[in-house]
Motif scaffolding. Structure first.
Motif, PDB file in Angstrom:
ATOM      1  N   GLY A 180       2.626  13.169  58.793  1.00  0.00           N
ATOM      2  CA  GLY A 180       1.428  12.487  58.346  1.00  0.00           C
ATOM      3  C   GLY A 180       0.361  13.396  57.791  1.00  0.00           C
ATOM      4  N   VAL A 181       0.753  14.460  57.111  1.00  0.00           N
ATOM      5  CA  VAL A 181      -0.236  15.396  56.568  1.00  0.00           C
ATOM      6  C   VAL A 181      -0.133  15.474  55.052  1.00  0.00           C
ATOM      7  N   GLY A 182       0.357  14.401  54.427  1.00  0.00           N
ATOM      8  CA  GLY A 182       0.533  14.399  52.981  1.00  0.00           C
ATOM      9  C   GLY A 182      -0.758  14.532  52.203  1.00  0.00           C
ATOM     10  N   PHE A 183      -1.899  14.144  52.795  1.00  0.00           N
ATOM     11  CA  PHE A 183      -3.177  14.278  52.097  1.00  0.00           C
ATOM     12  C   PHE A 183      -3.418  15.708  51.634  1.00  0.00           C
ATOM     13  N   TYR A 184      -3.034  16.658  52.465  1.00  0.00           N
ATOM     14  CA  TYR A 184      -3.314  18.060  52.149  1.00  0.00           C
ATOM     15  C   TYR A 184      -2.496  18.572  50.978  1.00  0.00           C
ATOM     16  N   SER A 228      -2.405  11.526  30.040  1.00  0.00           N
ATOM     17  CA  SER A 228      -1.948  10.205  30.474  1.00  0.00           C
ATOM     18  C   SER A 228      -0.434  10.146  30.528  1.00  0.00           C
ATOM     19  N   TRP A 229       0.236  10.845  29.602  1.00  0.00           N
ATOM     20  CA  TRP A 229       1.698  10.811  29.584  1.00  0.00           C
ATOM     21  C   TRP A 229       2.268  11.406  30.867  1.00  0.00           C
ATOM     22  N   LYS A 230       1.742  12.568  31.297  1.00  0.00           N
ATOM     23  CA  LYS A 230       2.234  13.226  32.495  1.00  0.00           C
ATOM     24  C   LYS A 230       1.986  12.368  33.729  1.00  0.00           C
ATOM     25  N   LEU A 231       0.786  11.824  33.833  1.00  0.00           N
ATOM     26  CA  LEU A 231       0.457  11.017  35.002  1.00  0.00           C
ATOM     27  C   LEU A 231       1.278   9.732  35.036  1.00  0.00           C
ATOM     28  N   LYS A 232       1.418   9.062  33.898  1.00  0.00           N
ATOM     29  CA  LYS A 232       2.165   7.809  33.863  1.00  0.00           C
ATOM     30  C   LYS A 232       3.643   8.032  34.170  1.00  0.00           C
ATOM     31  N   SER A 233       4.214   9.067  33.613  1.00  0.00           N
ATOM     32  CA  SER A 233       5.638   9.331  33.864  1.00  0.00           C
ATOM     33  C   SER A 233       5.866   9.691  35.329  1.00  0.00           C
ATOM     34  N   THR A 234       4.929  10.434  35.922  1.00  0.00           N
ATOM     35  CA  THR A 234       5.055  10.790  37.338  1.00  0.00           C
ATOM     36  C   THR A 234       4.908   9.556  38.223  1.00  0.00           C
ATOM     37  N   ARG A 239       2.481  11.364  44.453  1.00  0.00           N
ATOM     38  CA  ARG A 239       3.185  10.368  45.259  1.00  0.00           C
ATOM     39  C   ARG A 239       2.539  10.225  46.637  1.00  0.00           C
ATOM     40  N   GLU A 240       2.173  11.353  47.246  1.00  0.00           N
ATOM     41  CA  GLU A 240       1.585  11.309  48.572  1.00  0.00           C
ATOM     42  C   GLU A 240       0.254  10.557  48.572  1.00  0.00           C
ATOM     43  N   LEU A 241      -0.593  10.844  47.614  1.00  0.00           N
ATOM     44  CA  LEU A 241      -1.903  10.202  47.579  1.00  0.00           C
ATOM     45  C   LEU A 241      -1.794   8.718  47.220  1.00  0.00           C
ATOM     46  N   ILE A 242      -0.848   8.366  46.354  1.00  0.00           N
ATOM     47  CA  ILE A 242      -0.623   6.948  46.038  1.00  0.00           C
ATOM     48  C   ILE A 242      -0.108   6.208  47.270  1.00  0.00           C
ATOM     49  N   SER A 243       0.806   6.830  48.023  1.00  0.00           N
ATOM     50  CA  SER A 243       1.332   6.197  49.235  1.00  0.00           C
ATOM     51  C   SER A 243       0.218   5.981  50.255  1.00  0.00           C
ATOM     52  N   ASN A 244      -0.676   6.969  50.383  1.00  0.00           N
ATOM     53  CA  ASN A 244      -1.809   6.817  51.295  1.00  0.00           C
ATOM     54  C   ASN A 244      -2.682   5.638  50.882  1.00  0.00           C
ATOM     55  N   ALA A 245      -2.931   5.504  49.585  1.00  0.00           N
ATOM     56  CA  ALA A 245      -3.748   4.395  49.090  1.00  0.00           C
ATOM     57  C   ALA A 245      -3.072   3.061  49.377  1.00  0.00           C
ATOM     58  N   SER A 246      -1.760   3.003  49.215  1.00  0.00           N
ATOM     59  CA  SER A 246      -1.012   1.779  49.515  1.00  0.00           C
ATOM     60  C   SER A 246      -1.113   1.430  50.995  1.00  0.00           C
ATOM     61  N   LYS A 274      15.798   5.054  46.363  1.00  0.00           N
ATOM     62  CA  LYS A 274      15.555   6.346  47.006  1.00  0.00           C
ATOM     63  C   LYS A 274      14.061   6.638  47.109  1.00  0.00           C
ATOM     64  N   GLU A 275      13.323   6.342  46.056  1.00  0.00           N
ATOM     65  CA  GLU A 275      11.891   6.596  46.089  1.00  0.00           C
ATOM     66  C   GLU A 275      11.198   5.684  47.095  1.00  0.00           C
ATOM     67  N   PHE A 276      11.653   4.449  47.213  1.00  0.00           N
ATOM     68  CA  PHE A 276      11.060   3.552  48.199  1.00  0.00           C
ATOM     69  C   PHE A 276      11.348   4.060  49.611  1.00  0.00           C
ATOM     70  N   TYR A 277      12.533   4.591  49.820  1.00  0.00           N
ATOM     71  CA  TYR A 277      12.854   5.188  51.127  1.00  0.00           C
ATOM     72  C   TYR A 277      11.866   6.296  51.473  1.00  0.00           C
ATOM     73  N   LYS A 278      11.573   7.141  50.513  1.00  0.00           N
ATOM     74  CA  LYS A 278      10.641   8.239  50.770  1.00  0.00           C
ATOM     75  C   LYS A 278       9.256   7.716  51.110  1.00  0.00           C
ATOM     76  N   HIS A 279       8.921   6.587  50.527  1.00  0.00           N
ATOM     77  CA  HIS A 279       7.618   5.979  50.803  1.00  0.00           C
ATOM     78  C   HIS A 279       7.555   5.431  52.228  1.00  0.00           C
TER      79      HIS A 279
END
Length: 671
Positions: free
Chosen positions: A162-166, A228-234, A63-70, A290-295
């Motif tokens: 702002g240290v989610g990359f780590y 792929s199942w684990k990554l897609k579900s996450t 989630r952290e790395l996807i948010s950084n990419a966004s 809730k997930e959007f809030y965390k983002h």
């Protein structure tokens, strides 16, 4: 690309790229330049926490790395408003002509790697060194001071700072980052690598495409993520709200191998890939909210409440606003930026649009998307815009409505809200005249009715319990709850069973200078002006008080002479039952407590002198009445009574040694 970078370099009307701002010489050689550098000491400490103890839910790294990419894509969109060439010939960043902004997630079972790649703003070599090797200086000390050793609580700090990359080092024993900032030549790509042990390497590489890719080399025991199942579900669980398409290679079932096999050259979008706030509310689940809030908030906890609305009329905008459960670390920095992200027609503009929410609601997080503002809007335009004023007023009403709903229907959640943000909301009594009555109904205080420090009593509660004949709301202020609770000014009120609000927040006295009445009842400090209990004092009491005041007229006169310029006046009081004396402020003058608060804050308080009130029923005063008129002991007693009253209300003596000398002399003399 990285959230820490986005936080430290928030968007402005025309952002100056890091490499321009610092005039970093651009390397033109084609030979790769590789160097090894040490992490900032705080990063080393952080990495150890990440690797060994911090995260209880490992999949959050994705989630952290996807948010950084966004975030990186948002920054590219914004900078390209002034520099469309940053798309590097790939269209406007929103189409399928090669310029579509997207996030690609892939894995390699044989190499045991996961890669998250974006085509956003990217980083230059200087930016990679600056932002992947250090934590923001402004937050470093605060970050580590708040670490508690509690896994869940500590994890909640990661996004805030702002240290989610780590977080990638939770599952990886090596992280490689390839990046090139949009607008730089292909030869000026950068490869950043580290095993998290204390050093990282930076190497110049050729990178034809702008953007960033993060490759995680998984630790032993983390192979669950190589599916792929684990990554897609996450991704669906945590990142479905991301407005960019998150893509993975398409797979199909192979009967021969009884396994999923990748379809070469075909990808599929895992998430809905549309801005969550633009979807109908009926199509959004609570979990997605809730997930959007965390983002948007960089908070790992769930929000306390949210509101999602589309406003049409003179101004058209959509807002999705959240109230957090816990206060951010910098809540009391009134200069901090607001937590509202501003979009114009779904194009990200800035992530700290403080003009969209009043200062006292600075804890609110969320998104505002306007259809009316220009894409090149600046902070100066925001300050002057009528549309922004309408958005601000509408957003304020929505937030106050959420708080009112918590108060009326969710008492436990409101208690949590008040604990976290009650003092900030009280600031609105002075800052928001148009909503002062609404805020006045929401504020809570401690009270002599409960005698506990917990602030649970509303002004409506107080009015509902007022005694027959009582026409005022009484309160007392103090630097601490203990000082307010034990104030001598409360003695007569406790004796008569009259409730008094106990106020010990630093903001209280200032706020009450604006909230002077509620439901037609005046708010009156028990430590200011003469005591007037109205019909609560019967006629017989009033006659007795007049008689005793006359009997002590000589004592009052002599005390005035003894104290001189130290006091404005000395008078008999009937507000005391146990204490011999107390200090009160004159009508219209600031209280002693407010004067001390101003002094502690480094501000100059108006020069005022207190009024000393004496209790004619106390044994000390009765004895003082008999003291000879030429006795020096009378003067000493007068000063001791003044000093005692100062100490009782939490004040400090100008000359403590003089007080001690007088007390010792009186004790030695058999006083």
């Amino acid at each position: 690309m990285f959230r820490g970078f986005a936080q430290r370099h928030s968007a402005t009307a025309r952002p100056i790229p890091f490499f321009e701002k610092h005039k970093t010489p651009m390397t033109t050689t084609t030979e790769p330049i590789k160097e090894t550098r040490a992490f900032q000491a705080e990063v080393k400490q952080l990495l150890q926490l990440m690797i060994h103890s911090l995260y209880s839910n490992k999949e959050i790294f994705l989630r952290e790395l996807i948010s950084n990419a966004s975030d990186a894509a948002d920054k590219l969109r914004f900078e390209a408003l002034d520099k469309p060439e940053l798309y590097e010939g790939g269209g406007d960043g929103s189409s399928d002509d090669g310029g579509q902004l997207a996030i690609d997630v892939s894995f390699d079972k044989a190499a045991r790697t996961i890669t998250i790649a974006d085509n956003g703003i990217g980083m230059s070599r200087a930016e990679a060194i600056e932002h992947l090797g250090t934590i923001a200086k402004s937050g470093t000390r605060e970050f580590f001071s708040r670490l508690s050793g509690d896994q869940q609580k500590d994890a909640a700090l990661i996004g805030q700072f702002g240290v989610g990359f780590y977080s990638g080092f939770i599952v990886a024993d090596k992280v490689a980052v390839e990046s090139r900032r949009a607008g730089l030549p292909a030869s000026e790509g950068v490869l950043w690598e580290s095993d998290g042990s204390g050093e990282f390497t930076v190497e110049q590489i050729d990178k034809p495409n702008r953007g960033t890719s993060v490759t995680l080399h998984l630790r032993e025991g983390e192979d669950d993520f190589l599916s792929s199942w684990k990554l897609k579900s996450t991704l669906k669980k945590y990142s479905d709200h991301i407005s960019l398409p998150i893509r993975m290679q398409k797979e199909e079932w192979d009967e021969k191998t009884s396994d999923l096999v990748a379809k070469e050259g075909e990808v599929e979008t895992i998430n809905q890939a549309s801005a969550l706030w633009t979807r109908p509310k009926s199509e959004i689940s609570d979990e997605q909210y809730k997930e959007f809030y965390k983002h948007v908030s960089h908070d790992f906890g769930d929000p306390l409440a949210w509101t999602h609305s589309k406003v049409e009329g003179r101004s058209e905008y959509t807002q999705l606003l959240y109230i957090p459960k816990e206060p951010p670390f910098d809540l009391w920095d009134r200069e901090r930026r607001s937590g509202i992200k501003l979009y114009v027609k779904r194009v990200f503009i800035m992530d700290d649009a403080e003009q969209l929410m009043p200062t006292y609601l600075r804890f609110v997080k969320g998104v505002v998307d306007s259809n009316d503002l220009p894409l090149n809007v600046s902070r100066e335009i925001l300050q002057e815009s009528r549309d922004v004023k309408a958005i601000r007023e509408g957003g304020t009403k929505k937030v106050l409505g959420m708080i009112e709903d918590l108060s009326a229907n969710k008492p436990e959640d409101f208690t949590q809200f008040w604990k976290s943000f009650g003092q900030a909301l009280k600031e609105g009594l002075g800052e928001d005249q148009s909503n002062r009555d609404r805020i006045g109904k929401l504020v809570r205080y401690a009270s002599t009715a409960t005698d506990t420090e917990t602030q649970t009593v509303s002004l409506a509660d107080y009015v509902g319990r007022m005694k027959e004949g009582q026409d005022k709301i009484y309160y007392v202020t103090g630097e601490t709850f203990a000082a307010a609770k034990n104030s001598p000014h409360l003695e007569i009120f406790r004796k008569k069973g009259v409730e008094v609000l106990l106020m010990s927040d630093r903001v209280d006295e200032w706020a009450l200078s604006f909230l002077t009445q509620y439901d037609g009842k005046s708010l009156v400090s028990v430590a200011t002006g003469g005591l007037d209990l109205g019909t609560l004092a019967d006629e017989q009491e009033k006659q007795q008080q007049e008689k005793e005041s006359g009997e002590f007229a000589d004592v009052v006169s002599r005390m005035k002479a003894a104290l001189g310029e130290a006091v404005k006046d000395v008078r008999v009081t009937f507000r005391l039952t146990d204490s011999p004396s107390c200090l009160v402020s004159d009508d219209g003058a600031i209280s002693g407590n407010l004067a001390r608060l101003l002094k502690a804050a480094g501000q100059k308080a108006p020069e005022t002198k207190p009024i000393l009130e004496i209790n004619p029923h106390h044994a000390l005063l009765k004895r003082l009445k008999e003291e000879s008129s030429d006795s020096t002991r009378f003067d000493d007693w007068a000063h001791v009574l003044l000093d005692q009253a100062t100490l009782a209300e939490g004040g400090q003596l100008d000359n403590p040694a003089d007080f001690v000398r007088r007390v010792n002399g009186l004790l030695a003399g058999g006083a």
